[in-house]
Design a protein around this motif. Structure first.
Motif, short mmCIF file in Angstrom:
data_model
loop_
_atom_site.label_atom_id
_atom_site.label_comp_id
_atom_site.label_asym_id
_atom_site.label_seq_id
_atom_site.Cartn_x
_atom_site.Cartn_y
_atom_site.Cartn_z
N LYS A 57 -11.70 -1.20 2.12
CA LYS A 57 -11.62 -0.40 2.40
C LYS A 57 -12.66 0.00 3.40
CE LYS A 57 -10.54 2.38 -2.04
NZ LYS A 57 -11.00 4.05 -3.42
N GLU A 245 1.37 4.50 -4.50
CA GLU A 245 0.70 3.73 -3.46
C GLU A 245 2.69 2.93 -3.69
OE1 GLU A 245 0.08 -1.35 -3.20
OE2 GLU A 245 -0.50 0.11 -4.84
N SER A 247 4.30 -0.11 -1.70
CA SER A 247 4.66 -1.03 -0.86
C SER A 247 6.03 -2.26 -1.39
CB SER A 247 3.41 -1.99 -0.95
OG SER A 247 3.02 -2.14 -1.69
N THR A 278 -1.48 7.53 -0.54
CA THR A 278 -2.61 6.54 0.39
C THR A 278 -2.33 5.49 1.18
OG1 THR A 278 -3.43 4.52 -1.08
CG2 THR A 278 -4.70 7.18 -1.74
N THR A 279 -0.72 4.80 0.85
CA THR A 279 -0.35 4.27 1.96
C THR A 279 0.08 4.22 3.24
OG1 THR A 279 0.64 3.28 -0.51
CG2 THR A 279 1.90 2.20 2.28
N ASN A 280 -0.66 3.42 3.98
CA ASN A 280 -0.62 4.21 5.30
C ASN A 280 0.96 4.77 5.85
OD1 ASN A 280 0.01 3.00 8.87
ND2 ASN A 280 -1.89 2.82 8.72
N ARG A 281 0.55 5.80 6.55
CA ARG A 281 1.36 6.62 7.31
C ARG A 281 2.19 5.97 7.96
NH1 ARG A 281 2.36 11.93 8.15
NH2 ARG A 281 4.27 12.67 9.92
N ASP A 282 2.25 5.19 8.74
CA ASP A 282 2.87 4.51 9.35
C ASP A 282 4.02 3.20 9.00
OD1 ASP A 282 2.23 5.47 11.80
OD2 ASP A 282 0.71 4.10 12.84
N THR A 283 3.10 2.73 7.97
CA THR A 283 3.32 2.05 7.26
C THR A 283 4.71 2.17 6.69
OG1 THR A 283 1.91 0.34 6.78
CG2 THR A 283 3.84 0.24 5.34
#
Length: 429
Positions: A57, A245, A247, A278-283
């Motif tokens: 983190k 999450e 991914s 909480t996963t990265n927005r761009d991802t």
């Protein structure tokens, strides 16, 4: 009669800005204490994985100290004590066998001393690392009872997370530890009936008479608070929402959400899609790709259940589907998955649109009229028909969801269940 003294142990899980920890641990023990202030004393014991936190983190020790101080004050307001340890060697939660000693050697003796000094009656242990500590304490102190709160199929989760393989020594050792933990437990708490049945099948002798199911706790008290319809993009929409999450390697994927939403938007008027993750927005945006309905998609993140509920209360349906490319997920975990998001959706009155392979929730949908189960690969005709039927009875089903959440996911009702479990393992009349 003196109070029941409980040490609630969380070992090497990261509770920092963690909604699951807030709902299932902090709020839960506060509820127990509030309901039985003269009958129970609780000490929350946290073994914090500092190195893992800094690495994953990018946090600092000062961040953790600030968190500790805030949590101390919050718990103290309810006469709950906090014992907070730092662990510098807990690098991976689903750790390989040769790293297992590093999970415990720093702070186990401190817990042992705390149990002695405070004359603890019960160690209530969340998940398997804490469970190993609790089982070891139980062996050392014959008068201390041990409640094992499983939370999930931990050895199998390590296979899913690619920490080790099924035929590895690490998996075999974790299964031996599972048997050791269950054998020494005075009570075993599972989060779904499906999980309970697996334990009763795999460990009939060790778990006999010990098993009980208590669903994951959710703060259903927020139902009584005024809804804050303060998110302009969601006003006058009927949103499908996913919490969690996302991914390609995880339990859930953007692809599965998008497959369902493409059908959803053809059936439901004024559609919208919300990701709370909480996963990265761009991802997430990369996985969504260049779709013609991008203006219908909202991506956000929350750290408090109140904020999550505020968004959910402006949505229409709650969604979940498993990432089926991962064989270990489907084989080992899917049959027992219930997911923390389930209680959150139901609390907000959102009927569920769930993958039928989510085994812990499927019987709830089938038996309690709280949503619909979809089957992958999706048939547009079948899903559309199910959605139209669900939407036609929306108000009735939404009310069922709230009632079911209040009865089964309420942290208050669960507090009573846990307190009665404490009395039972101590032999109280």
């Amino acid at each position: 009669m003196r109070k029941i003294r409980v040490a609630y142990i969380v070992w090497n899980e990261d509770p920092y800005k963690n909604n699951i920890f807030n709902n299932q641990v902090a709020d839960q023990i506060i509820q127990i204490k509030q309901l039985h202030p003269e009958e129970v004393d609780i000490t929350l014991v946290i073994n914090f994985p500092l190195s893992s936190f800094v690495r994953n983190k990018k946090g600092t020790k000062q961040d953790v100290i600030d968190f500790k101080n805030q949590l101390t004050a919050s718990l103290a307001a309810h006469n709950i004590k906090l014992q907070f340890y730092f662990s510098r060697f807990a690098f991976n939660f689903n750790t390989k066998f040769y790293l297992l000693p590093f999970q415990y050697f720093e702070n186990f003796t401190k817990v042992k001393k705390l149990v002695e000094d405070q004359k603890i009656d019960i160690v209530h242990c969340r998940s398997y690392h804490a469970g190993f500590v609790g089982a070891s304490i139980r062996r050392l102190f014959k008068n201390v009872k041990f409640v094992f709160d499983t939370r999930g199929r931990f050895p199998e989760e390590g296979i899913f997370r690619k920490s080790y393989e099924k035929d590895s020594l690490s998996y075999k050792i974790w299964k031996k530890r599972e048997r050791f933990i269950i054998s020494n437990a005075d009570a075993v708490v599972n989060v779904s009936e499906a999980f309970q049945k697996i334990f009763e099948t795999d460990y009939p002798k060790e778990s006999q008479g010990k098993n009980t199911t208590i669903y994951t706790s959710s703060n259903v008290q927020v139902m009584t608070q005024p809804r804050q319809n303060n998110i302009p993009v969601l006003q006058n929409t009927n949103a499908m929402v996913f919490v969690g999450e996302l991914s390609e390697n995880g339990g859930y994927s953007v692809k599965k959400v998008m497959e369902a939403y493409r059908i959803y938007r053809k059936v439901i008027a004024s559609p919208h899609l919300v990701f709370i993750s909480t996963t990265n927005r761009d991802t997430i945006l990369k996985e969504i790709g260049d779709v013609e309905f991008k203006d219908e998609i909202t991506i956000t993140a929350t750290t408090r259940f109140q904020d999550t509920y505020n968004i959910l209360s402006q949505c229409k349906f709650g969604f979940a589907a498993l990432n089926d490319w991962n064989a270990p997920l489907m084989e080992y975990l899917a049959p027992t998955v219930i997911a923390a998001k389930t209680g959150e959706y139901l609390t907000a009155g959102l009927p569920l649109i769930y993958d039928n392979r989510i085994g812990g929730v499927l019987p709830l949908i089938q038996n309690h009229n709280i949503g619909m189960a979809i089957s992958y690969p999706l048939s547009e005709e079948v899903v559309a028909s199910q959605l139209m039927a669900l939407n036609a009875s929306y108000d009735e089903i939404s009310d069922n969801c709230k009632k079911f959440a209040c009865s089964n996911f309420s942290s208050t009702n669960n507090a009573e269940r846990y307190f009665e479990l404490y009395r039972k393992v101590l032999g109280a009349q």
